[in-house]
Design a protein around this motif. Structure first.
Motif, PDB file in Angstrom:
ATOM      1  N   LEU A   1      18.704 -18.906   2.091  1.00  0.00           N
ATOM      2  CA  LEU A   1      18.387 -17.549   2.556  1.00  0.00           C
ATOM      3  C   LEU A   1      17.045 -17.092   1.987  1.00  0.00           C
ATOM      4  O   LEU A   1      16.242 -16.469   2.684  1.00  0.00           O
TER       5      LEU A   1
ATOM      6  N   LYS B   1      14.241 -18.809   3.812  1.00  0.00           N
ATOM      7  CA  LYS B   1      14.065 -18.229   5.147  1.00  0.00           C
ATOM      8  C   LYS B   1      13.500 -16.814   5.094  1.00  0.00           C
ATOM      9  O   LYS B   1      13.219 -16.222   6.127  1.00  0.00           O
ATOM     10  N   GLY B   2      13.384 -16.259   3.882  1.00  0.00           N
ATOM     11  CA  GLY B   2      12.859 -14.909   3.736  1.00  0.00           C
ATOM     12  C   GLY B   2      13.892 -13.817   3.937  1.00  0.00           C
ATOM     13  O   GLY B   2      13.548 -12.652   4.073  1.00  0.00           O
ATOM     14  N   ASP B   3      15.177 -14.180   3.955  1.00  0.00           N
ATOM     15  CA  ASP B   3      16.259 -13.219   4.163  1.00  0.00           C
ATOM     16  C   ASP B   3      16.794 -12.732   2.818  1.00  0.00           C
ATOM     17  O   ASP B   3      17.884 -13.122   2.395  1.00  0.00           O
TER      18      ASP B   3
ATOM     19  N   THR C   1      17.795  -9.742   2.048  1.00  0.00           N
ATOM     20  CA  THR C   1      18.968  -8.887   2.248  1.00  0.00           C
ATOM     21  C   THR C   1      20.228  -9.742   2.295  1.00  0.00           C
ATOM     22  O   THR C   1      21.225  -9.433   1.645  1.00  0.00           O
ATOM     23  N   GLY C   2      20.177 -10.819   3.062  1.00  0.00           N
ATOM     24  CA  GLY C   2      21.314 -11.736   3.134  1.00  0.00           C
ATOM     25  C   GLY C   2      21.594 -12.404   1.807  1.00  0.00           C
ATOM     26  O   GLY C   2      22.755 -12.556   1.413  1.00  0.00           O
TER      27      GLY C   2
END
Length: 112
Positions: A36, A39-41, A43-44
């Motif tokens: 995550l 992927k630059g997520d 928040t996730g």
């Protein structure tokens, strides 16, 4: 074999049911947390990390690994920031899969 997907694994429901007394870490680059982050997520990643903080209260650590690998450096840097932000302690590890050099062939066979 339940939960087997190329390699043995365990799902969160089973892990939660049996988490008492266990210590958990965020693991290596293949972990859902690291993926995550890559992927630059964020928040996730934060959502997943909070889930594991609840599952392993006081027993969940963010795993950073010394390396020259570019992606690991990004993940380490982000985990250090998240450690401060979320209050999750850090632990330094290395991505070791066997104890003795002669076990390398056995490990390769396992992965095959």
């Amino acid at each position: 074999t339940e939960g087997f997907y190329y390699r043995p694994r365990i799902d969160d429901d089973v892990l939660k049911k049996h988490s008492d007394g266990l210590i958990a870490t965020s693991a290596c680059l293949g972990s859902r947390f690291s993926q995550l982050i890559i992927k630059g997520d964020l928040t996730g990643a934060k959502k997943e990390l909070r889930t594991y903080m609840k599952m392993f209260p006081g027993r969940f650590f963010l795993e950073i690994q010394p390396t020259k690998e570019y992606l690991q450096k990004i993940v380490n840097h982000t985990l250090i920031k998240l450690s401060t932000e979320l209050g999750i302690p850090l632990v330094a590890t290395t991505d070791a899969h066997y104890l003795k050099r002669e076990d390398a062939k056995t490990h390769d066979a396992l992965l095959a």
